[in-house]
Design an enzyme around this catalytic site. Sequence first.
Site, PDB file in Angstrom:
ATOM      1  N   ASP A   1       9.970 -26.777 -17.961  1.00 41.65           N
ATOM      2  CA  ASP A   1      10.111 -26.615 -16.517  1.00 41.65           C
ATOM      3  C   ASP A   1      10.902 -27.823 -15.992  1.00 41.65           C
ATOM      4  O   ASP A   1      11.073 -28.820 -16.708  1.00 41.65           O
ATOM      5  CB  ASP A   1       8.724 -26.539 -15.898  1.00 41.65           C
TER       6      ASP A   1
ATOM      7  N   ASP B   1      11.219 -29.101 -12.001  1.00 43.34           N
ATOM      8  CA  ASP B   1      10.560 -29.854 -10.935  1.00 43.34           C
ATOM      9  C   ASP B   1       9.200 -30.343 -11.407  1.00 43.34           C
ATOM     10  O   ASP B   1       8.349 -29.558 -11.820  1.00 43.34           O
ATOM     11  CB  ASP B   1      10.364 -28.972  -9.690  1.00 43.34           C
TER      12      ASP B   1
ATOM     13  N   ASP C   1       4.142 -28.603 -15.278  1.00 46.37           N
ATOM     14  CA  ASP C   1       3.310 -29.502 -14.490  1.00 46.37           C
ATOM     15  C   ASP C   1       2.319 -28.759 -13.609  1.00 46.37           C
ATOM     16  O   ASP C   1       1.557 -29.389 -12.874  1.00 46.37           O
ATOM     17  CB  ASP C   1       4.181 -30.409 -13.612  1.00 46.37           C
TER      18      ASP C   1
END
Length: 332
Positions: free
Chosen positions: A16, A18, A213
Amino acid sequence: MVPGSPLAGVDIVLADLDGVIYKGDNAIDHAVESMNAAASDLPIGYITNNASRTAASVAEHLSRLGLSVGETDVVTSPQAAVRLLADTIGAGSTVLVVGGEGLVVEVERAGFVVTRSADDSPAAVIQGFHPTVGWPELAEASFALHAGIPWIATNTDWTIPVARGIAPGNGTLVSAVHSAVGRLPVVAGKPEVPIFTEAMRRFEVSTALFLGDRLDTDILGANRAGLTSALVLTGIDRAKQVLAADAKSRPTYLLDDLRQLHEPYPVARDETDSTGHRRVHVGDAVVSMVGSTVRIDAYGRKPIDLLRAGATAIWGSGLAIYGLDVPEALYV
């Protein structure tokens, strides 16, 4: 590659963006050098739910940060959504697009005709995030969808991390249309499986480690897709959310930052003593369960090992987090 590390035994690393690689325009500490080191042994793919940018612009951003990335190394939710679109409506159909350049480029690349008006009798609506999307665009989607045509959303993230903090994401915009039309879209992005299927197909691999995250999108999605997953504590979810994670959203690995990709991952030893009390050892951290009480028996040298031990103890208890007495030191 370090034996016993999270990288051992996989064909590719999918990450991922961001909260894992960058926040806003800036790289997260240790992310670039850690990913470059991983790239010496394995192919790397980058996956993003953000539909506002093209794959080319994402690759350019990552390259500026110091990563070696080409456009085809980036898998976006618009790409996954357009594949769903191609399986749903005829080639060359008119599609009402709610979103920005990142979505428009992929829709046109697939041979569809883009419209912004329900008056053009579109065959489907495809919706993705862009910061300029407002009431007029959402209203056109509503007008078109009342005809019963297919509706595909790139993703339904409730929030999106930006340089100034956490902002409303595409999920809030999809929810507004849902409230007006009384039905839900088919979703391409995380935590749904299509975006992972798109990545595995493109890179022609079968075993992947996915880095994220967020438990509710990244880890849940990876688990649904049957991938090994690692939650990196540099973005949205932190220790408190980890301890409360439900069975469907629990990662294979917990990492403070991406440097730990290159370290042996400690095995959790889960033991039950003669009195029936469970004790979990990770490194030199020890957490025990006595009824509904979670107890720290040894803090150990690494706070991440303490969290790993606490998570293992709580997840293995079969008890809901709200019914447990959890010491603050485990999640602060």
